[in-house]
Design a protein around this motif. Structure first.
Motif, short mmCIF file in Angstrom:
data_model
loop_
_atom_site.label_atom_id
_atom_site.label_comp_id
_atom_site.label_asym_id
_atom_site.label_seq_id
_atom_site.Cartn_x
_atom_site.Cartn_y
_atom_site.Cartn_z
N ALA A 69 0.73 -1.17 -0.01
CA ALA A 69 0.05 -0.06 -0.01
C ALA A 69 0.83 1.28 -0.12
CB ALA A 69 -1.06 0.03 1.30
N GLU A 70 1.89 1.13 0.72
CA GLU A 70 2.97 2.46 0.87
C GLU A 70 3.44 2.49 -0.54
OE1 GLU A 70 5.27 5.52 2.84
OE2 GLU A 70 3.25 4.70 2.63
N ARG A 73 1.60 4.67 -3.11
CA ARG A 73 1.57 6.11 -2.73
C ARG A 73 2.94 6.72 -3.30
NH1 ARG A 73 0.52 4.05 2.97
NH2 ARG A 73 -1.68 4.11 3.19
N ALA A 140 -3.41 9.30 6.29
CA ALA A 140 -3.47 7.86 5.86
C ALA A 140 -2.13 7.54 5.34
CB ALA A 140 -4.60 7.93 4.56
N ARG A 142 1.38 4.59 6.19
CA ARG A 142 1.56 3.16 6.53
C ARG A 142 1.46 2.73 7.97
NH1 ARG A 142 7.27 1.54 4.42
NH2 ARG A 142 6.96 -0.16 6.08
N GLY A 493 -5.77 6.38 10.22
CA GLY A 493 -5.53 5.79 9.07
C GLY A 493 -6.35 5.94 7.91
N HIS A 494 -7.63 6.61 8.24
CA HIS A 494 -8.57 6.38 7.25
C HIS A 494 -9.38 8.12 7.41
CE1 HIS A 494 -7.75 2.39 7.90
NE2 HIS A 494 -8.42 2.16 6.79
N ASN A 526 -6.35 0.61 3.33
CA ASN A 526 -5.05 1.07 4.07
C ASN A 526 -4.95 -0.21 5.27
OD1 ASN A 526 -2.56 2.38 4.50
ND2 ASN A 526 -3.68 3.86 5.76
#
Length: 552
Positions: A69-70, A73, A140, A142, A493-494, A526
């Motif tokens: 996920a990171e 980005r 949002a 890691r 995180g969201h 995330n």
């Protein structure tokens, strides 16, 4: 006091530095996606999830899903900075000093400013006598950089360091603070401003406004002593139980309701003789559905200054000014207004909203608003009323000559149009796409002042995930609050759509009133283990925290 002022022409300027920090900005550094490095100062202050909580079948904070996920980005220019958490004597103005903890020697800590897409590399050095951490409120990011000891990382021990490193994906107004005990209610907080490289707003100046309620180091008080006193509960005259306004589910009313303070508070010793009693009784607010708060703070601050020695901002008549307003308080909602001016709300919790004009705003702890004003000619009070506690913080707005208003000034705007988050709609560019929820999670807020047993679903906090989701789901959180106290709910995180509708304002922190319900929809995009908690620091530490985990 140095003003937090930035012209649009300074977009992309180098990152500010705190304490003994030295700044380095390196374009295109690849660095790697890891966190801190094990073995700093021999203390094992490793990055990633070393020493953090784990749960079988759930995505680990430093697992491959988090790293993937990171990677999506991207990796922009690296911005390096070093912060030092240290004991400090802070000047709050008008002869008021406080021995507290801070980032460097200033309050708030020095602003950190980056551009969306940058990689932030911040080393936290802990010179405090106990462990600490750093949580990036609203981002949002890691999961292993989220800063929750025992869940996403090991605590940063006294004398240790920790390297936080992550891509900052979304522009907006954010802030950071510890997620360790009640440390946030000391001086350990600072703004994080993430600029939009394609900023659509037009303005001449920008001011960062940080609101706070202050108790640490005043007459021997500490946040830990406050928590000890509150934890004994209110079992005699005038306690909180029964003060709530039954059936109140919507924010309404504009009047200022006074706090019935304990008459002898300044002379009544607190627990263990650690300063006077700080328990507040009878603080009421229609906007908050009844009871306004637990703590009788001796001071309320704007940018670290009391109302008797306010910070002053300068501009020219006709300037368009962006105010980024952050409530860093521990137990206080603030109603804020700029005398003689109308505000246009443009963002809430970092995300744009359909512009709304108002005279005043209500901010729960952890909430942020961006507003734009057109400067008049003269000297004007920027006033933050401690909602229900009948005391104000003050800053001055100068565009011309004239005498400063009194420290006790109450501009008429405070009791005119008061905007609350439930009235906002998301800008079309960030509105959550319409979609039926794949999963609904109901969470009941429980506890009260009699036993000070705040919790979710009657269960004290543990780092084990109690609520599970799977990547790709649309999740609906439904918070029900049968308690007689309001609570600002924060999801790590969201961001979520308030009201569970596609057009609801995108937020990470929202107020739920007594006997009310908060519906919050978000996309599970995330992975990791994420906190949900009340952002009243004392309610959270009493147990009103829980964990949402992504299933593998």
């Amino acid at each position: 006091m140095t003003e937090f002022i930035h012209r649009r022409t300074l977009l992309g300027a180098s990152l500010a530095v705190a304490g003994t920090a030295a700044l380095a900005a390196c374009s295109g550094s690849d660095g790697g996606q890891g966190g801190g490095h094990a073995g700093h100062n021999g203390g094992g202050q490793g990055g990633g999830a070393a020493g953090a909580g784990s749960a079988k079948g759930f995505v680990a904070p430093d697992g491959p899903e988090v790293k993937a996920a990171e990677a999506k980005r991207g990796k922009g220019p690296e911005r390096k900075v070093r912060f030092t958490a240290t004991p400090a004597t802070l000047d709050l103005g008008a002869g008021v000093t406080a021995k507290s903890w801070a980032y460097g020697d200033r309050l708030p800590g020095q602003e950190v400013r980056v551009t969306a897409g940058d990689t932030l590399a911040l080393t936290l050095a802990n010179n405090l006598p106990e462990s600490t951490s750093l949580h990036w409120h609203g981002l949002a990011l890691r999961n292993d950089m989220d800063g929750v000891p025992g869940l996403t990382q090991a605590p940063v021990k006294a004398g240790g360091t920790f390297d936080y490193r992550f891509t900052v994906a979304h522009p907006g107004t954010y802030w950071f603070h510890p997620h360790s005990g009640v440390q946030q209610d000391r001086g350990l907080y600072a703004p994080l401003i993430v600029e939009d490289p394609k900023e659509p707003l037009k303005y001449d100046k920008e001011w960062v406004i940080v609101l706070d309620d202050w108790v640490d180091g005043i007459d021997g008080s500490t946040p830990d002593a406050v928590l000890t006193e509150l934890s004994k509960g209110m079992t005699s005259g005038g306690g909180h139980e029964g003060h709530g306004a039954a059936g109140t589910t919507a924010m309404g009313g504009r009047g200022i309701v006074s706090a019935a303070r304990r008459p002898a508070a300044a002379k009544t010793p607190g627990p263990g003789g650690a300063g006077p009693s700080r328990m507040m009784m009878g603080a009421k607010s229609d906007l908050l559905g009844g009871d306004a708060g637990d703590v009788d703070y001796p001071h309320y601050l704007i940018n670290g200054r009391t109302a008797k020695a306010p910070v002053s901002f300068g501009a020219k008549p006709g300037d368009r000014i962006r105010l980024r307003i952050i409530n860093a308080g521990g137990d206080t909602a603030f109603r804020i207004a700029l005398g003689g001016h109308e505000m246009t709300v443009t963002h809430s919790d970092g995300f744009p909203v359909a512009p709304v004009k108002t005279d005043a705003l209500l901010l729960g702890m952890g909430e942020r608003y961006d507003v734009v004003v057109t400067a008049g000619d003269g000297v004007f009070p920027l006033v933050a009323l401690a909602e229900g506690k009948d005391t104000t913080a003050l800053a001055l707005f100068r565009t011309g000559g004239g005498a400063a208003p009194a420290a006790t000034v109450r501009p008429a705007e405070l009791t005119r149009r008061v905007l609350t988050a439930d009235k906002l709609r998301a800008d079309a560019s960030v509105a959550l796409p319409a979609r039926k929820p794949d999963r609904e999670i109901e969470i009941e807020l429980t506890g009260g002042m009699a036993k000070y047993d705040w919790a979710f679903d009657g269960k004290p906090y543990t780092p084990d995930p109690r609520h599970e989701v799977r990547a790709g789901e649309r999740v609906r959180l439904v918070f029900r609050n049968p308690t007689e106290m309001w609570h600002p709910l924060h999801l790590h995180g969201h961001t979520f759509a308030v009201g569970g509708t596609a057009g609801g304002a995108r937020k990470d922190t929202a107020v739920i009133l007594p006997n009310g319900t908060l519906t919050a929809d978000f996309d599970a995009d995330n992975p990791g283990l994420w906190m949900i908690h009340c952002h009243n620091v004392y309610h959270a530490e009493a147990g009103m925290m829980t964990v949402l985990g992504y299933r593998k």
